[in-house]
Write a protein that holds these residues in place. Structure first.
Motif, PDB file in Angstrom:
ATOM      1  N   VAL A  67       0.843  -1.202   0.000  1.00 29.58           N
ATOM      2  CA  VAL A  67       0.000   0.000   0.000  1.00 29.58           C
ATOM      3  C   VAL A  67       0.876   1.249   0.000  1.00 29.58           C
ATOM      4  O   VAL A  67       0.574   2.234  -0.687  1.00 29.58           O
ATOM      5  CB  VAL A  67      -0.956  -0.018   1.222  1.00 29.58           C
ATOM      6  N   ARG A  68       1.970   1.221   0.737  1.00 32.44           N
ATOM      7  CA  ARG A  68       2.866   2.380   0.773  1.00 32.44           C
ATOM      8  C   ARG A  68       3.519   2.627  -0.580  1.00 32.44           C
ATOM      9  O   ARG A  68       3.748   3.768  -0.961  1.00 32.44           O
ATOM     10  CB  ARG A  68       3.926   2.201   1.851  1.00 32.44           C
ATOM     11  N   LYS A  69       3.840   1.540  -1.292  1.00 34.68           N
ATOM     12  CA  LYS A  69       4.404   1.703  -2.640  1.00 34.68           C
ATOM     13  C   LYS A  69       3.381   2.320  -3.584  1.00 34.68           C
ATOM     14  O   LYS A  69       3.744   2.947  -4.573  1.00 34.68           O
ATOM     15  CB  LYS A  69       4.878   0.360  -3.191  1.00 34.68           C
ATOM     16  N   ASN A  70       2.101   2.103  -3.283  1.00 40.74           N
ATOM     17  CA  ASN A  70       1.013   2.653  -4.096  1.00 40.74           C
ATOM     18  C   ASN A  70       0.549   4.011  -3.545  1.00 40.74           C
ATOM     19  O   ASN A  70      -0.552   4.449  -3.847  1.00 40.74           O
ATOM     20  CB  ASN A  70      -0.149   1.657  -4.140  1.00 40.74           C
ATOM     21  N   ASP A  71       1.358   4.654  -2.721  1.00 45.24           N
ATOM     22  CA  ASP A  71       1.083   5.974  -2.136  1.00 45.24           C
ATOM     23  C   ASP A  71      -0.190   5.996  -1.291  1.00 45.24           C
ATOM     24  O   ASP A  71      -0.928   6.984  -1.296  1.00 45.24           O
ATOM     25  CB  ASP A  71       0.990   7.043  -3.226  1.00 45.24           C
ATOM     26  N   TYR A 131      -6.203 -14.995   3.639  1.00 46.79           N
ATOM     27  CA  TYR A 131      -6.610 -14.043   4.660  1.00 46.79           C
ATOM     28  C   TYR A 131      -5.687 -12.826   4.643  1.00 46.79           C
ATOM     29  O   TYR A 131      -4.477 -12.963   4.811  1.00 46.79           O
ATOM     30  CB  TYR A 131      -6.553 -14.745   6.018  1.00 46.79           C
ATOM     31  N   LEU A 132      -6.255 -11.639   4.419  1.00 47.16           N
ATOM     32  CA  LEU A 132      -5.447 -10.420   4.368  1.00 47.16           C
ATOM     33  C   LEU A 132      -6.318  -9.207   4.657  1.00 47.16           C
ATOM     34  O   LEU A 132      -7.543  -9.287   4.594  1.00 47.16           O
ATOM     35  CB  LEU A 132      -4.785 -10.255   2.996  1.00 47.16           C
ATOM     36  N   PRO A 133      -5.686  -8.071   5.016  1.00 46.17           N
ATOM     37  CA  PRO A 133      -6.467  -6.838   5.179  1.00 46.17           C
ATOM     38  C   PRO A 133      -7.049  -6.418   3.833  1.00 46.17           C
ATOM     39  O   PRO A 133      -6.409  -6.591   2.795  1.00 46.17           O
ATOM     40  CB  PRO A 133      -5.450  -5.813   5.671  1.00 46.17           C
ATOM     41  N   ASP A 134      -8.244  -5.881   3.861  1.00 44.88           N
ATOM     42  CA  ASP A 134      -8.910  -5.481   2.621  1.00 44.88           C
ATOM     43  C   ASP A 134      -8.282  -4.184   2.113  1.00 44.88           C
ATOM     44  O   ASP A 134      -8.646  -3.089   2.543  1.00 44.88           O
ATOM     45  CB  ASP A 134     -10.403  -5.298   2.858  1.00 44.88           C
ATOM     46  N   ILE A 135      -7.333  -4.329   1.189  1.00 44.26           N
ATOM     47  CA  ILE A 135      -6.641  -3.147   0.671  1.00 44.26           C
ATOM     48  C   ILE A 135      -7.288  -2.624  -0.607  1.00 44.26           C
ATOM     49  O   ILE A 135      -6.729  -1.772  -1.287  1.00 44.26           O
ATOM     50  CB  ILE A 135      -5.139  -3.434   0.443  1.00 44.26           C
ATOM     51  N   SER A 136      -8.491  -3.117  -0.901  1.00 44.50           N
ATOM     52  CA  SER A 136      -9.225  -2.575  -2.039  1.00 44.50           C
ATOM     53  C   SER A 136     -10.126  -1.418  -1.616  1.00 44.50           C
ATOM     54  O   SER A 136     -10.695  -0.739  -2.458  1.00 44.50           O
ATOM     55  CB  SER A 136     -10.068  -3.671  -2.693  1.00 44.50           C
ATOM     56  N   LEU A 137     -10.246  -1.184  -0.309  1.00 45.44           N
ATOM     57  CA  LEU A 137     -11.033  -0.069   0.204  1.00 45.44           C
ATOM     58  C   LEU A 137     -10.110   1.099   0.556  1.00 45.44           C
ATOM     59  O   LEU A 137      -9.056   0.904   1.156  1.00 45.44           O
ATOM     60  CB  LEU A 137     -11.805  -0.482   1.463  1.00 45.44           C
ATOM     61  N   GLU A 138     -10.542   2.300   0.217  1.00 50.40           N
ATOM     62  CA  GLU A 138      -9.732   3.497   0.458  1.00 50.40           C
ATOM     63  C   GLU A 138      -9.454   3.698   1.950  1.00 50.40           C
ATOM     64  O   GLU A 138      -8.318   3.920   2.358  1.00 50.40           O
ATOM     65  CB  GLU A 138     -10.448   4.727  -0.104  1.00 50.40           C
ATOM     66  N   ASN A 140      -9.542   1.551   4.430  1.00 52.42           N
ATOM     67  CA  ASN A 140      -8.700   0.483   4.973  1.00 52.42           C
ATOM     68  C   ASN A 140      -7.243   0.662   4.551  1.00 52.42           C
ATOM     69  O   ASN A 140      -6.331   0.390   5.325  1.00 52.42           O
ATOM     70  CB  ASN A 140      -9.226  -0.873   4.507  1.00 52.42           C
ATOM     71  N   ALA A 141      -7.033   1.091   3.316  1.00 55.76           N
ATOM     72  CA  ALA A 141      -5.661   1.327   2.839  1.00 55.76           C
ATOM     73  C   ALA A 141      -4.995   2.443   3.642  1.00 55.76           C
ATOM     74  O   ALA A 141      -3.814   2.344   3.982  1.00 55.76           O
ATOM     75  CB  ALA A 141      -5.684   1.673   1.350  1.00 55.76           C
ATOM     76  N   ILE A 142      -5.758   3.466   3.986  1.00 57.88           N
ATOM     77  CA  ILE A 142      -5.220   4.561   4.796  1.00 57.88           C
ATOM     78  C   ILE A 142      -4.870   4.054   6.190  1.00 57.88           C
ATOM     79  O   ILE A 142      -3.806   4.359   6.733  1.00 57.88           O
ATOM     80  CB  ILE A 142      -6.224   5.736   4.854  1.00 57.88           C
ATOM     81  N   TYR A 143      -5.775   3.276   6.787  1.00 56.59           N
ATOM     82  CA  TYR A 143      -5.518   2.723   8.121  1.00 56.59           C
ATOM     83  C   TYR A 143      -4.295   1.816   8.117  1.00 56.59           C
ATOM     84  O   TYR A 143      -3.482   1.858   9.037  1.00 56.59           O
ATOM     85  CB  TYR A 143      -6.721   1.945   8.636  1.00 56.59           C
ATOM     86  N   LEU A 144      -4.176   0.985   7.097  1.00 62.24           N
ATOM     87  CA  LEU A 144      -3.033   0.077   7.018  1.00 62.24           C
ATOM     88  C   LEU A 144      -1.733   0.852   6.816  1.00 62.24           C
ATOM     89  O   LEU A 144      -0.695   0.487   7.361  1.00 62.24           O
ATOM     90  CB  LEU A 144      -3.227  -0.942   5.897  1.00 62.24           C
ATOM     91  N   ASP A 145      -1.808   1.932   6.062  1.00 63.40           N
ATOM     92  CA  ASP A 145      -0.621   2.765   5.851  1.00 63.40           C
ATOM     93  C   ASP A 145      -0.153   3.397   7.164  1.00 63.40           C
ATOM     94  O   ASP A 145       1.040   3.547   7.397  1.00 63.40           O
ATOM     95  CB  ASP A 145      -0.946   3.854   4.820  1.00 63.40           C
ATOM     96  N   ARG A 146      -1.073   3.720   8.052  1.00 62.30           N
ATOM     97  CA  ARG A 146      -0.746   4.333   9.347  1.00 62.30           C
ATOM     98  C   ARG A 146      -0.293   3.318  10.395  1.00 62.30           C
ATOM     99  O   ARG A 146       0.205   3.722  11.448  1.00 62.30           O
ATOM    100  CB  ARG A 146      -1.967   5.065   9.900  1.00 62.30           C
ATOM    101  N   ASP A 150       1.475  -2.545  15.807  1.00 62.59           N
ATOM    102  CA  ASP A 150       0.779  -2.923  17.033  1.00 62.59           C
ATOM    103  C   ASP A 150      -0.312  -3.947  16.722  1.00 62.59           C
ATOM    104  O   ASP A 150      -1.087  -3.780  15.774  1.00 62.59           O
ATOM    105  CB  ASP A 150       0.173  -1.673  17.667  1.00 62.59           C
ATOM    106  N   TRP A 151      -0.377  -4.995  17.535  1.00 66.74           N
ATOM    107  CA  TRP A 151      -1.354  -6.067  17.320  1.00 66.74           C
ATOM    108  C   TRP A 151      -2.783  -5.551  17.482  1.00 66.74           C
ATOM    109  O   TRP A 151      -3.670  -5.872  16.694  1.00 66.74           O
ATOM    110  CB  TRP A 151      -1.086  -7.214  18.299  1.00 66.74           C
ATOM    111  N   SER A 152      -3.038  -4.754  18.494  1.00 63.96           N
ATOM    112  CA  SER A 152      -4.402  -4.307  18.774  1.00 63.96           C
ATOM    113  C   SER A 152      -4.956  -3.404  17.667  1.00 63.96           C
ATOM    114  O   SER A 152      -6.164  -3.351  17.454  1.00 63.96           O
ATOM    115  CB  SER A 152      -4.477  -3.600  20.126  1.00 63.96           C
ATOM    116  N   TYR A 153      -4.091  -2.701  16.954  1.00 60.06           N
ATOM    117  CA  TYR A 153      -4.541  -1.821  15.876  1.00 60.06           C
ATOM    118  C   TYR A 153      -5.102  -2.617  14.698  1.00 60.06           C
ATOM    119  O   TYR A 153      -5.950  -2.119  13.963  1.00 60.06           O
ATOM    120  CB  TYR A 153      -3.376  -0.939  15.407  1.00 60.06           C
ATOM    121  N   LEU A 154      -4.638  -3.852  14.529  1.00 60.84           N
ATOM    122  CA  LEU A 154      -5.087  -4.652  13.389  1.00 60.84           C
ATOM    123  C   LEU A 154      -6.582  -4.955  13.445  1.00 60.84           C
ATOM    124  O   LEU A 154      -7.196  -5.223  12.417  1.00 60.84           O
ATOM    125  CB  LEU A 154      -4.292  -5.956  13.318  1.00 60.84           C
ATOM    126  N   SER A 155      -7.175  -4.911  14.623  1.00 58.42           N
ATOM    127  CA  SER A 155      -8.609  -5.189  14.723  1.00 58.42           C
ATOM    128  C   SER A 155      -9.447  -4.045  14.162  1.00 58.42           C
ATOM    129  O   SER A 155     -10.631  -4.224  13.887  1.00 58.42           O
ATOM    130  CB  SER A 155      -8.997  -5.472  16.172  1.00 58.42           C
TER     131      SER A 155
END
Length: 179
Positions: A67-71, A131-138, A140-146, A150-155
């Motif tokens: 996601v970071r490579k995709n800005d 099984y992976l984070p949904d990086i097709s949603l805008e 979710n991609a922002i959250y994953l980039d941030r 931390d384990w708790s943030y993944l929820s």
């Protein structure tokens, strides 16, 4: 954060003063032993939990890098599938190298067996639903980039299972069986 042993030692010192010498089976020494065993058990449980959580953390970090490579923008399904393919086959080179180094007629090394199992497990998971984070949603991609590791943030992220034929099913975090 003080450990149980430190708390017990402080309480005993408050009662007795300096605790340089305790009888082997006194109540205070038993209290200290119980506290030490509790701290050891908590350390063992935490280490086991961290070991079990590591594969999901590595997976999230891999897709975070994509996601970071995709800005920080979401990816299309075909790009996600190619990322999954590279993730599934990330150990192929090392596996083939170990296989070539092995002399004919010799059993496989432990590392080779581990890699073979890991590759087979990932391929099977990809067929059934990777099984992976949904990086097709805008969002979710922002959250994953941030995400900072931390384990708790993944929820807070939305997770999906994407199969090799392209079907996407929503999932929950942490995965409990086939969610």
């Amino acid at each position: 954060m003080p450990t149980t042993v430190q708390k017990a030692r402080k309480a005993i010192a408050k009662k007795k003063g300096n605790i340089t010498a305790l009888h082997e089976n006194s109540r205070d020494s038993q209290r200290l032993r119980r506290a030490q065993m509790r701290d050891d058990k908590l350390d063992r449980v935490a280490a086991a939990r961290k070991k079990n959580d590591r594969p999901l953390m590595e997976r999230a970090a891999y897709f975070q890098e994509a996601v970071r490579k995709n800005d920080g923008k979401p990816l299309q399904l075909d790009a996600i599938q190619s990322l999954i393919q590279t993730f599934v086959h990330q150990y192929d080179e090392e596996f083939n190298e170990l296989k070539k180094k092995r002399r004919a007629g010799r059993p496989a090394s432990t590392r080779e067996d581990i890699l073979r199992l890991k590759i087979a497990t990932d391929e099977k998971e990809y067929e059934n639903g990777f099984y992976l984070p949904d990086i097709s949603l805008e969002e979710n991609a922002i959250y994953l980039d941030r995400w900072e590791g931390d384990w708790s943030y993944l929820s807070t992220l939305k997770w999906v299972r994407i199969s090799s034929n392209g079907t996407t099913t929503p999932s929950i975090f942490p995965p409990k069986g086939k969610s």
